[in-house]
Every structure is written in structure tokens, then in C-alpha cells.
Design an enzyme around this catalytic site. Structure first.
Site, PDB file in Angstrom:
ATOM      1  N   ASP A 198      53.064  14.164  -3.647  1.00  0.00           N
ATOM      2  CA  ASP A 198      52.385  15.386  -3.190  1.00  0.00           C
ATOM      3  C   ASP A 198      53.424  16.290  -2.543  1.00  0.00           C
ATOM      4  OD1 ASP A 198      49.060  15.768  -2.290  1.00  0.00           O
ATOM      5  OD2 ASP A 198      50.575  17.229  -1.665  1.00  0.00           O
ATOM      6  N   ASP A 231      57.681  17.797  -5.671  1.00  0.00           N
ATOM      7  CA  ASP A 231      57.018  18.940  -6.296  1.00  0.00           C
ATOM      8  C   ASP A 231      57.001  18.756  -7.813  1.00  0.00           C
ATOM      9  OD1 ASP A 231      56.492  21.613  -7.307  1.00  0.00           O
ATOM     10  OD2 ASP A 231      56.852  22.271  -5.254  1.00  0.00           O
ATOM     11  N   PHE A 260      45.677  14.415  -9.782  1.00  0.00           N
ATOM     12  CA  PHE A 260      44.900  15.435  -9.071  1.00  0.00           C
ATOM     13  C   PHE A 260      45.770  16.629  -8.695  1.00  0.00           C
ATOM     14  CE2 PHE A 260      43.181  11.253  -7.907  1.00  0.00           C
ATOM     15  CZ  PHE A 260      41.829  11.401  -8.166  1.00  0.00           C
ATOM     16  N   SER A 294      38.264  20.256 -15.548  1.00  0.00           N
ATOM     17  CA  SER A 294      37.337  21.095 -14.798  1.00  0.00           C
ATOM     18  C   SER A 294      36.252  21.687 -15.680  1.00  0.00           C
ATOM     19  CB  SER A 294      38.150  22.235 -14.179  1.00  0.00           C
ATOM     20  OG  SER A 294      37.311  23.249 -13.732  1.00  0.00           O
ATOM     21  N   TYR A 306      42.949  29.537 -14.143  1.00  0.00           N
ATOM     22  CA  TYR A 306      42.825  28.157 -13.676  1.00  0.00           C
ATOM     23  C   TYR A 306      42.203  27.283 -14.782  1.00  0.00           C
ATOM     24  CZ  TYR A 306      40.676  24.160 -11.436  1.00  0.00           C
ATOM     25  OH  TYR A 306      40.262  22.891 -11.137  1.00  0.00           O
ATOM     26  N   LYS A 361      43.820  24.210 -17.179  1.00  0.00           N
ATOM     27  CA  LYS A 361      43.229  22.870 -17.319  1.00  0.00           C
ATOM     28  C   LYS A 361      43.007  22.540 -18.795  1.00  0.00           C
ATOM     29  CE  LYS A 361      42.833  21.527 -13.032  1.00  0.00           C
ATOM     30  NZ  LYS A 361      43.366  20.266 -12.524  1.00  0.00           N
ATOM     31  N   PHE A 399      32.567  19.141 -12.222  1.00  0.00           N
ATOM     32  CA  PHE A 399      31.816  20.339 -11.894  1.00  0.00           C
ATOM     33  C   PHE A 399      32.126  20.611 -10.412  1.00  0.00           C
ATOM     34  CE2 PHE A 399      29.698  21.803 -15.747  1.00  0.00           C
ATOM     35  CZ  PHE A 399      30.341  20.933 -16.609  1.00  0.00           C
ATOM     36  N   ILE A 405      28.063  36.094   0.201  1.00  0.00           N
ATOM     37  CA  ILE A 405      27.584  35.697  -1.131  1.00  0.00           C
ATOM     38  C   ILE A 405      28.227  36.638  -2.149  1.00  0.00           C
ATOM     39  CG2 ILE A 405      25.565  35.536  -2.639  1.00  0.00           C
ATOM     40  CD1 ILE A 405      23.963  34.476  -0.349  1.00  0.00           C
ATOM     41  N   ARG A 429      25.632  26.538  -9.806  1.00  0.00           N
ATOM     42  CA  ARG A 429      26.651  25.506 -10.001  1.00  0.00           C
ATOM     43  C   ARG A 429      26.011  24.132  -9.880  1.00  0.00           C
ATOM     44  NH1 ARG A 429      28.832  29.275 -11.489  1.00  0.00           N
ATOM     45  NH2 ARG A 429      30.898  30.121 -11.070  1.00  0.00           N
TER      46      ARG A 429
HETATM   47  N1  UFG Z   1      30.813  31.537  -3.355  1.00  0.00           N
HETATM   48  C1  UFG Z   1      30.269  32.459  -2.491  1.00  0.00           C
HETATM   49  N2  UFG Z   1      30.821  32.563  -1.248  1.00  0.00           N
HETATM   50  C2  UFG Z   1      31.871  31.806  -0.839  1.00  0.00           C
HETATM   51  C3  UFG Z   1      32.421  30.867  -1.743  1.00  0.00           C
HETATM   52  C4  UFG Z   1      31.869  30.764  -3.006  1.00  0.00           C
HETATM   53  O1  UFG Z   1      29.318  33.161  -2.822  1.00  0.00           O
HETATM   54  O2  UFG Z   1      32.328  31.972   0.296  1.00  0.00           O
HETATM   55  C5  UFG Z   1      30.216  31.388  -4.688  1.00  0.00           C
HETATM   56  C6  UFG Z   1      31.195  31.596  -5.820  1.00  0.00           C
HETATM   57  O3  UFG Z   1      31.282  32.954  -6.174  1.00  0.00           O
HETATM   58  C7  UFG Z   1      30.600  30.720  -6.908  1.00  0.00           C
HETATM   59  C8  UFG Z   1      29.948  29.572  -6.128  1.00  0.00           C
HETATM   60  O4  UFG Z   1      29.789  30.051  -4.801  1.00  0.00           O
HETATM   61  O5  UFG Z   1      29.604  31.413  -7.560  1.00  0.00           O
HETATM   62  C9  UFG Z   1      30.814  28.328  -6.087  1.00  0.00           C
HETATM   63  O6  UFG Z   1      32.122  28.717  -5.715  1.00  0.00           O
HETATM   64  P1  UFG Z   1      33.261  27.684  -5.316  1.00  0.00           P
HETATM   65  O7  UFG Z   1      34.463  28.491  -4.970  1.00  0.00           O
HETATM   66  O8  UFG Z   1      32.736  26.722  -4.310  1.00  0.00           O
HETATM   67  O9  UFG Z   1      33.493  26.876  -6.636  1.00  0.00           O
HETATM   68  P2  UFG Z   1      33.870  27.403  -8.096  1.00  0.00           P
HETATM   69  O10 UFG Z   1      32.610  27.274  -8.889  1.00  0.00           O
HETATM   70  O11 UFG Z   1      34.549  28.694  -8.156  1.00  0.00           O
HETATM   71  O12 UFG Z   1      35.018  26.416  -8.513  1.00  0.00           O
HETATM   72  C10 UFG Z   1      34.964  25.067  -8.244  1.00  0.00           C
HETATM   73  C11 UFG Z   1      36.378  24.526  -8.093  1.00  0.00           C
HETATM   74  C12 UFG Z   1      37.095  24.519  -9.384  1.00  0.00           C
HETATM   75  C13 UFG Z   1      36.251  23.963 -10.468  1.00  0.00           C
HETATM   76  C14 UFG Z   1      34.945  24.673 -10.521  1.00  0.00           C
HETATM   77  C15 UFG Z   1      34.064  24.144 -11.587  1.00  0.00           C
HETATM   78  O13 UFG Z   1      37.116  25.324  -7.199  1.00  0.00           O
HETATM   79  O14 UFG Z   1      38.229  23.740  -9.236  1.00  0.00           O
HETATM   80  O15 UFG Z   1      34.308  24.493  -9.274  1.00  0.00           O
HETATM   81  O16 UFG Z   1      32.879  24.922 -11.633  1.00  0.00           O
HETATM   82  F1  UFG Z   1      36.861  24.094 -11.659  1.00  0.00           F
END
Ligand code: UFG
Length: 322
Positions: free
Chosen positions: A30, A50, A72, A116, A140, A144, A168, A206, A220
Site C-alpha cells: 500500500d 506504489d 484492492f 466495479s 474510473y 476497471k 456495487f 443530494i 444504488r
Molecule cells: N451522493 C450524494 N451526496 C453525497 C455523496 C453521494 O447525493 O454526499 C450520491 C451520488 O451522487 C450517487 C449516490 O449518492 O448518486 C452514491 O454515491 P457514492 O459516491 O456513495 O457511490 P458511487 O455510486 O458514486 O460509487 C461507488 C464507489 C465506486 C463504485 C460504485 C459502484 O465509489 O467505487 O459505487 O456503483 F464503483
């Protein structure tokens, strides 16, 4: 010896803890850019290196000669990847090229890769299965998917065997409360909602209320980090039995909107969580919900804590203890 690349990070550190509990010896690689030294128990060896520096990756493999790799390592923020795509291709793709070359050089033939849901373009009605079309919406996810393809070509060219696990939305924490999600800059929904509940931030923003979903916010599929790690152990056993390389989704089969997550967090924490409605975040598909039927059937995966309230409760225990 199992190598855990990115073992000081949120998901990797849960894997290290579980492998040690099972009596495995573990070597962590890491660069501590987002991971933490404290998240790696003394019982595991920590090599600070790295993935972008091939000599360091080689040195790690030369030293530990692991029989298998859990990978990871990499950058994992959708929004940031849209801003800085080359950082994502450099760390994730080039880094994995180095990893695969070192594995070949030092005779490591098995790898479990953290892929992912973001390799998919999104889904409308039915649950996403592994045979559905891919179509990453952000760098991203593209990185992947490139890695999945590299693994596939490498496995065809040599004796590498791989399992790519398409996560997910991973959330929750070890029920012990000892380790959990602790990013210096937190972007994920569940920890951000809980930070707002704790008053560490003024509100939860949001991102987008005009998506084609019932309440206008993104949907999600949330999976508990502990269940996710169990799938890795099953994937190791699967490759250990000499089975073929494969790709599996890991999710719950149930989608929750951003607003629903905020409501559940209010219930779990017993607090009012201030909400601010904002614009969409770049690169976000409207909906990603998995079928994990293949992982259940072939790996025998049986999630135990992937119920949304349990996920938020475990995350809340961790955030309160931090
Ligand atoms: N969201 C908000 N406010 C926040 C954070 C997130 O509204 O403060 C929304 C995002 O726009 C999204 C949802 O909540 O619609 C989930 O967002 P996350 O950032 O928690 O997760 P993501 O879906 O973007 O991504 C995560 C991981 C990725 C992975 C992905 C798979 O970060 O590594 O899930 O769906 F690939």
C-alpha cells in the site's frame, strides 16, 4: 502467503483482518495515499510501495512470493476520475500492468480483482447480470473494465487465473467497530450522511433530484463490506479448486435512492439530518442494481449483513467510535 494490494484502505483492511482470523499469513502492499498504517494489524507485513513504480512491485513479490493476490489497490472516486482521468489510468491500469508482470515473474498465478458496478452503463428495469452490456460512464469505470480485459487476455496467454468481482456500493463496517471507512476526503453517501448526523458537516448534499427515478435521486445497491470480503474468500477457494476464471456481481438485488438512504440514516441515528438539494455530480448513472445470483450459485455466497439497516447501523457504530 496472501498478498493484499491496497490492504491499508477501507475494503482491503477488512480483508486483511478476516484473512488473519482464518490463520492466513498476509503481506500488504500500500502506498498509504488514502489507506492508514493503523488499519494494518501487526500480524500482517506492511510494505509501503506504489503500484506505479514497477521496481517496488517487483521487490514486494520477490520478498513475499505470495500464492495469491487480492487486488484492492487503486483510485476509486467517480467524480475525481472525471476531473483527472490520467491519474486513474496511470494508477489503476498501469499499476495493474506492473502487478501482473511481477506476478508472472515470481510465479503467482491467482488474483481476485476489485472491479466495479461502474463498468455498466446503468440499468432501467431488470437487475444487472454479468452478461449485460458494459459501458462505463466515467474514467474510473473505464479503468476497471480495461483491467478486466487485461486479466482476460493475460489468462488466455499464460497460466494466470482470475476472479473479477464487480462491487456495487460497498458500505458498513466491521461489527467490532475497530475498522471502518475513513477517507481523508469523504465522497461516499453513507459516511457523508452519518457525518451530517454527527454534526461534523452542516448538511448532506443530494447530488441531483431530476434523475428518471421515482423520487428523482440516484438509485444504488448497497452491500456490506463484511459480506463482500466473504465473497473474496469464496473466490480464493473457487480458484483453489482449479475452476475457470470468472466475473461476478456483488450486490443485494435491492436498490435504494439517495433520499431513502437519508431517511434510513435518520431512523438509525435518531437524529434529524439537514439536507441540501444540489445539482447532479458528473459521471453518475441514474440506477445501478445487481443480480448476484451467479455469485450465490457458483461461489455459494450468502450475504449475512447486507440489509440496509444493518449496513447503516454498523457504519454508525464505527463513526461514533472514531
Ligand atoms: N451522493 C450524494 N451526496 C453525497 C455523496 C453521494 O447525493 O454526499 C450520491 C451520488 O451522487 C450517487 C449516490 O449518492 O448518486 C452514491 O454515491 P457514492 O459516491 O456513495 O457511490 P458511487 O455510486 O458514486 O460509487 C461507488 C464507489 C465506486 C463504485 C460504485 C459502484 O465509489 O467505487 O459505487 O456503483 F464503483
Amino acid at each position: 502467503m496472501i498478498a493484499v494490494i491496497g490492504g491499508a484502505g477501507y475494503i482491503g483492511s477488512h480483508a486483511v483482518k478476516r484473512l488473519l482470523e482464518k490463520g492466513e499469513s498476509v503481506a500488504v502492499f500500500d502506498n498509504l495515499s488514502t489507506g492508514h498504517r493503523w488499519a494494518v494489524p501487526d500480524a500482517a507485513s506492511l510494505y509501503v510501495g506504489d503500484l506505479r513504480i514497477s521496481e517496488e512491485v517487483d521487490d514486494f513479490f520477490k520478498r513475499y512470493k505470495p500464492e495469491a493476490v487480492l487486488h484492492f489497490g487503486g483510485k476509486s472516486l467517480v467524480g475525481e476520475s472525471v476531473e483527472k482521468p490520467m491519474d486513474y489510468f496511470e494508477t489503476n491500469v498501469t499499476g495493474t500492468v506492473h502487478l501482473l508482470k511481477s506476478m508472472a515473474k515470481f510465479g503467482t498465478k491467482k488474483i481476485i480483482f476489485s472491479s466495479s458496478a461502474s463498468v455498466y452503463a446503468g440499468n432501467d428495469g431488470s437487475l444487472l447480470t454479468e452478461t449485460d452490456a458494459v459501458g462505463p460512464k466515467n474514467p474510473y469505470g473505464a479503468s476497471k473494465y480495461m483491467i478486466e480485459q487485461m486479466l482476460d487476455w493475460a489468462s488466455k496467454a499464460g497460466d494466470l487465473k482470475y476472479v473479477a468481482l464487480r462491487y456495487f456500493n460497498v458500505a458498513g463496517a466491521d461489527p467490532s467497530g475497530e475498522i471502518g471507512e475513513a477517507h481523508a476526503i469523504e465522497t461516499h453517501l453513507v459516511p457523508n450522511v452519518l457525518k451530517a448526523a454527527l454534526g461534523e458537516t452542516a448538511h448532506i448534499s443530494i447530488f441531483g433530484t431530476d434523475y428518471p427515478t421515482p423520487d428523482g435521486t440516484c438509485i444504488r445497491d448497497y452491500v456490506h463490506v463484511g459480506d463482500l470480503i466473504e465473497a473474496h474468500l469464496l473466490a480464493l477457494e473457487y480458484l483453489g479448486r482449479g475452476e475457470d476464471s470468472a466475473v461476478f456481481n456483488l450486490g443485494s438485488g435491492t436498490g435504494f435512492s439517495v433520499r431513502e438512504i437519508v431517511d434510513i440514516a435518520c431512523e438509525v441515528t435518531g437524529r434529524d439530518i439537514p439536507v441540501e438539494l444540489g445539482p447532479r455530480r458528473a459521471g453518475d448513472p441514474a440506477k445501478l442494481v445487481a443480480s448476484s445470483e451467479k455469485a450465490r450459485r457458483i461461489l455459494g455466497w450468502q450475504p449475512q449483513r447486507t440489509e440496509i439497516k444493518t449496513i447503516v447501523e454498523d457504519a454508525w457504530r464505527w463513526h461514533n467510535k472514531k
